[in-house]
Design an enzyme around this catalytic site. Structure first.
Site, PDB file in Angstrom:
ATOM      1  N   ASP A   8      -0.658 -10.312  -6.487  1.00  0.00           N
ATOM      2  CA  ASP A   8       0.155  -9.098  -6.655  1.00  0.00           C
ATOM      3  C   ASP A   8       1.491  -9.515  -7.280  1.00  0.00           C
ATOM      4  O   ASP A   8       2.174 -10.387  -6.765  1.00  0.00           O
ATOM      5  CB  ASP A   8       0.365  -8.435  -5.292  1.00  0.00           C
ATOM      6  CG  ASP A   8       1.016  -7.054  -5.392  1.00  0.00           C
ATOM      7  OD1 ASP A   8       0.723  -6.206  -4.543  1.00  0.00           O
ATOM      8  OD2 ASP A   8       1.834  -6.830  -6.306  1.00  0.00           O
ATOM      9  N   ASP A 106      -0.789  -4.163 -11.388  1.00  0.00           N
ATOM     10  CA  ASP A 106      -0.193  -5.482 -11.098  1.00  0.00           C
ATOM     11  C   ASP A 106      -0.909  -6.243  -9.990  1.00  0.00           C
ATOM     12  O   ASP A 106      -0.351  -7.177  -9.423  1.00  0.00           O
ATOM     13  CB  ASP A 106       1.298  -5.334 -10.756  1.00  0.00           C
ATOM     14  CG  ASP A 106       1.551  -4.967  -9.311  1.00  0.00           C
ATOM     15  OD1 ASP A 106       0.714  -4.260  -8.718  1.00  0.00           O
ATOM     16  OD2 ASP A 106       2.573  -5.423  -8.766  1.00  0.00           O
ATOM     17  N   GLU A 107      -2.146  -5.858  -9.686  1.00  0.00           N
ATOM     18  CA  GLU A 107      -2.801  -6.442  -8.521  1.00  0.00           C
ATOM     19  C   GLU A 107      -4.291  -6.650  -8.787  1.00  0.00           C
ATOM     20  O   GLU A 107      -4.942  -5.786  -9.353  1.00  0.00           O
ATOM     21  CB  GLU A 107      -2.617  -5.432  -7.378  1.00  0.00           C
ATOM     22  CG  GLU A 107      -3.062  -5.881  -6.037  1.00  0.00           C
ATOM     23  CD  GLU A 107      -2.798  -4.792  -4.988  1.00  0.00           C
ATOM     24  OE1 GLU A 107      -2.093  -3.804  -5.288  1.00  0.00           O
ATOM     25  OE2 GLU A 107      -3.317  -4.924  -3.881  1.00  0.00           O
TER      26      GLU A 107
HETATM   27  P1  TTP Z   1       3.521  -2.586  -6.018  1.00  0.00           P
HETATM   28  O1  TTP Z   1       2.781  -3.866  -6.249  1.00  0.00           O
HETATM   29  O2  TTP Z   1       3.198  -1.794  -4.824  1.00  0.00           O
HETATM   30  O3  TTP Z   1       5.078  -2.878  -5.944  1.00  0.00           O
HETATM   31  P2  TTP Z   1       5.965  -3.897  -6.748  1.00  0.00           P
HETATM   32  O4  TTP Z   1       5.155  -4.798  -7.618  1.00  0.00           O
HETATM   33  O5  TTP Z   1       7.020  -3.140  -7.467  1.00  0.00           O
HETATM   34  O6  TTP Z   1       6.675  -4.729  -5.590  1.00  0.00           O
HETATM   35  P3  TTP Z   1       6.033  -5.821  -4.622  1.00  0.00           P
HETATM   36  O7  TTP Z   1       4.595  -5.958  -4.982  1.00  0.00           O
HETATM   37  O8  TTP Z   1       6.818  -7.068  -4.874  1.00  0.00           O
HETATM   38  O9  TTP Z   1       6.250  -5.289  -3.251  1.00  0.00           O
HETATM   39  O10 TTP Z   1       3.362  -1.644  -7.270  1.00  0.00           O
HETATM   40  C1  TTP Z   1       3.236  -2.123  -8.599  1.00  0.00           C
HETATM   41  C2  TTP Z   1       3.949  -1.192  -9.567  1.00  0.00           C
HETATM   42  O11 TTP Z   1       3.416   0.125  -9.445  1.00  0.00           O
HETATM   43  C3  TTP Z   1       5.426  -1.072  -9.280  1.00  0.00           C
HETATM   44  O12 TTP Z   1       6.196  -2.079  -9.912  1.00  0.00           O
HETATM   45  C4  TTP Z   1       5.740   0.314  -9.771  1.00  0.00           C
HETATM   46  C5  TTP Z   1       4.452   1.092  -9.588  1.00  0.00           C
HETATM   47  N1  TTP Z   1       4.554   1.959  -8.389  1.00  0.00           N
HETATM   48  C6  TTP Z   1       4.862   3.302  -8.554  1.00  0.00           C
HETATM   49  O13 TTP Z   1       5.018   3.762  -9.667  1.00  0.00           O
HETATM   50  N2  TTP Z   1       4.979   4.087  -7.432  1.00  0.00           N
HETATM   51  C7  TTP Z   1       4.828   3.602  -6.165  1.00  0.00           C
HETATM   52  O14 TTP Z   1       4.968   4.360  -5.185  1.00  0.00           O
HETATM   53  C8  TTP Z   1       4.504   2.210  -6.017  1.00  0.00           C
HETATM   54  C9  TTP Z   1       4.322   1.637  -4.637  1.00  0.00           C
HETATM   55  C10 TTP Z   1       4.373   1.443  -7.148  1.00  0.00           C
HETATM   56 MG    MG Z   2       3.419  -5.722  -6.878  1.00  0.00          MG
END
Ligand code: TTP
Ligand code: MG
Length: 357
Positions: A8, A106-107
């Site tokens: 992730d 992103d995962e």
């Molecule tokens: P995540 O992987 O949940 O969050 P992140 O990468 O920003 O942070 P981390 O993993 O370090 O906790 O989500 C990936 C992307 O998806 C995030 O950068 C932006 C988007 N996203 C949204 O648009 N709305 C949301 O509610 C979430 C959780 C993520």
């Molecule tokens: Mg993330």
């Protein structure tokens, strides 16, 4: 031995912004969407870890973010750029394993079972993936390594940010037991409240609750699923969309919804389109996959394998079954897809092929 990694990216959209403007690294930044609505500063999609120190989170209105941190810098999203970066990341990931299930921008789950034969090797393989991503893209990420998808995900969450964590089979229950239930995959706000009403606050307490009681309170499928998760059990496979030929259709809903009844006619329609294409090429299918994309852009894929078929009723019935069983009722659904894979030619066609050879 089965070894799954969950990769992730850290604060992904915000990290992409820092990449093109390194001076932002020193600041508190948030990436926002929906800025076009009158009188609104938009909604925060994500923010860097400087901003998180102020309590700023995804899904928060930007105005609240600014109340929490006056210096917060708001940046309008640029999906195209994030998608390009995402593409670069997963190209690298796919060079390490062909068994990759990308679950959001992103995962991804990465099955490395046939690349390693011990936990030590698994950890160094994952470290190599992590270092290659960081050195080639200059973007930070975290990886969880464990014996199934659930545990890999939980390990990654614990490792964040910029972390790498291995949880061995024998450590799984102990690792989960101290976490609050809200940290367990599959537990949203409503479920957390229901569990707390049953006096269940930690994953350990959930793991030792009577299975039947949970099924009674949460419904059969969710009760059973959470009971298994709390005990570190998850038998679902890494589903590789790219591995084999498949036929699929997806549709973005006219309006995001949490009402399953709105979606079922669309699943039937998509199934019909998929079958029509399969019949044209005289394909039989064995694997049915339903994709659910939520309004936070996370994707969930669920599959079932059956005996080879080209029957529309089979496809519709199973697609709807998967959807009803796995839909997360707490998040508005944005897009739905139906896909068939494990394709083979019908016997008639096979016979002809043999004759021609
Ligand atoms: P995540 O992987 O949940 O969050 P992140 O990468 O920003 O942070 P981390 O993993 O370090 O906790 O989500 C990936 C992307 O998806 C995030 O950068 C932006 C988007 N996203 C949204 O648009 N709305 C949301 O509610 C979430 C959780 C993520
Ligand atoms: Mg993330």
């Amino acid at each position: 031995m089965k070894i799954i990694c969950l990769l992730d990216m850290d604060y992904f959209f915000a990290a992409c912004e820092e990449l093109r403007k390194p001076e932002l690294k020193e600041k508190s930044i948030a990436v926002v969407t929906d800025t076009s609505r009158e009188g609104s500063k938009g909604v925060i999609m994500t923010c860097n870890y400087n901003a998180r120190k102020f309590g700023i989170r995804s899904g928060m209105p930007a105005s609240i973010g600014l109340n929490l941190c006056k210096e917060l810098l708001l940046i309008k999203e640029d999906f195209k750029f994030y998608e390009e970066k995402s593409h670069e990341v997963f190209e690298i990931v796919r060079s390490f394993s062909s068994k990759v299930e990308q679950v959001s921008v992103d995962e991804a789950y990465i099955d490395i079972s046939d690349k390693v034969s011990s936990y030590e090797e698994a950890l160094s393989y994952a470290k190599h993936i992590k270092e290659t991503i960081t050195s080639k893209t200059k973007l930070p990420c975290s990886i969880g390594v464990s014996v199934n998808k659930l545990m890999a995900k939980m390990a990654c969450d614990a490792a964040k940010p910029n972390g790498l964590k291995l949880v061995k089979q024998e450590e799984a229950k102990e690792f989960l037991s101290k976490l609050p239930v809200s940290k367990l995959y599959g537990v949203g706000e409503k479920t957390k409240e229901r569990l707390e009403a049953m006096n269940i606050k930690t994953v350990g307490e959930l793991a030792s609750t009577n299975k039947m009681l949970l099924m009674e309170h949460l419904g059969n499928s969710m009760g059973l699923e959470l009971y298994n998760y709390a005990n570190g059990i998850d038998e679902s496979e890494v589903i590789t969309e790219y591995e084999t030929k498949s036929i699929g259709r997806e549709r973005t809903l006219k309006k995001d919804t949490t009402n399953e009844e709105d979606v079922i006619p669309i699943i039937k329609e998509l199934s019909k389109e998929v079958i029509e294409e399969a019949k044209k090429e005289e394909y039989l299918f064995k694997i049915i996959t339903v994709k659910m994309r939520y309004n936070d852009f996370s994707d969930h894929l669920k599959s079932k394998t059956i005996k080879p078929s080209n029957n529309i009723e089979d496809l519709q019935k199973i697609a709807i079954e998967l959807f009803k069983r796995y839909i997360n009722k707490e998040k508005p659904l944005r897009k739905v897809g139906v896909r068939i894979s494990g394709l083979s030619k019908s016997t008639k066609q096979k016979g002809l092929g043999m004759f021609m050879r």
